[in-house]
Design a protein around this motif. Sequence first.
Motif, mmCIF file in Angstrom:
data_model
loop_
_atom_site.group_PDB
_atom_site.id
_atom_site.type_symbol
_atom_site.label_atom_id
_atom_site.label_comp_id
_atom_site.label_asym_id
_atom_site.label_seq_id
_atom_site.Cartn_x
_atom_site.Cartn_y
_atom_site.Cartn_z
ATOM 1 N N UNK A 222 0.834 -1.197 0.000
ATOM 2 C CA UNK A 222 0.000 0.000 0.000
ATOM 3 C C UNK A 222 0.875 1.256 0.000
ATOM 4 N N UNK A 223 1.928 1.252 0.785
ATOM 5 C CA UNK A 223 2.843 2.405 0.841
ATOM 6 C C UNK A 223 3.575 2.572 -0.489
ATOM 7 N N UNK A 224 3.926 1.444 -1.140
ATOM 8 C CA UNK A 224 4.596 1.523 -2.436
ATOM 9 C C UNK A 224 3.690 2.166 -3.473
ATOM 10 N N UNK A 225 2.423 1.761 -3.486
ATOM 11 C CA UNK A 225 1.461 2.352 -4.431
ATOM 12 C C UNK A 225 1.285 3.843 -4.137
ATOM 13 N N UNK A 226 1.256 4.197 -2.852
ATOM 14 C CA UNK A 226 1.131 5.598 -2.474
ATOM 15 C C UNK A 226 2.310 6.416 -2.995
ATOM 16 N N UNK A 227 3.513 5.900 -2.885
ATOM 17 C CA UNK A 227 4.718 6.637 -3.290
ATOM 18 C C UNK A 227 4.840 6.744 -4.803
#
Length: 229
Positions: A222-227
């Motif tokens: 989820x954090x990777x998609x956010x970044x």
Amino acid sequence: MVEPQKSCLLCTNKSECFELLNDAELELADGNRAEISYRRGEMIAKQGNFYTHILYVQKGMVKVYKELPDGRNLIISIFGMGSFIGLPFLFKNQILDYSVAALDSSVICAIDRHAFERLVEENGKFAAEVINQLNSCNIYNYDRLVSLTHKQINGRFADTLIYLSRAVYKSNPFNLTLSRKDLAEYTGVSVMSIIRAIKDFKSDGIIQIVGNKVEILDVNQLERISKTG
């Protein structure tokens, strides 16, 4: 509905800045406020009205949103218990450029803005904490601007889930009180786009939704998609 008045001196749900006030200052605030309960979906403040009170969320959850000329709404922010609404407009004679509505059964402490401004002027530590909260709002607004203008749907939705889990519900899993329409208006996309994003995130094993219970299963993804947006 107006709630029975509880003294600020005895309140166990004071904000950090109100913890810095002495008894006389708390009495000043106490004499210039009202506690009001709202049902889910009920309007708390209407865009276009005069700005008269600082709102403190004692219980529940509210949304702050812009009513756009084409009839759509854009949710600017979602506030949970312990949040102030209206701080950026202190010391200004201004008409509200947003609306506020309850996302859940909520209790709002409405404090007269002039009394609040007097506390800012007379108590330096109180003023410093108010500035600290304003700074947090500014940082949040910068992040929101980047998300809405530079990220695709999945990146925006990832930002939404992270914000809800960490800042609003402060839990994982959490019981979602927002409708699909609310999620769309906060993310800045259509309802169908949100439905597709939810389906994609579930298929990829990033989230799990059972009823209103949302659980983030893969925080790193989820954090990777956010970044990456």
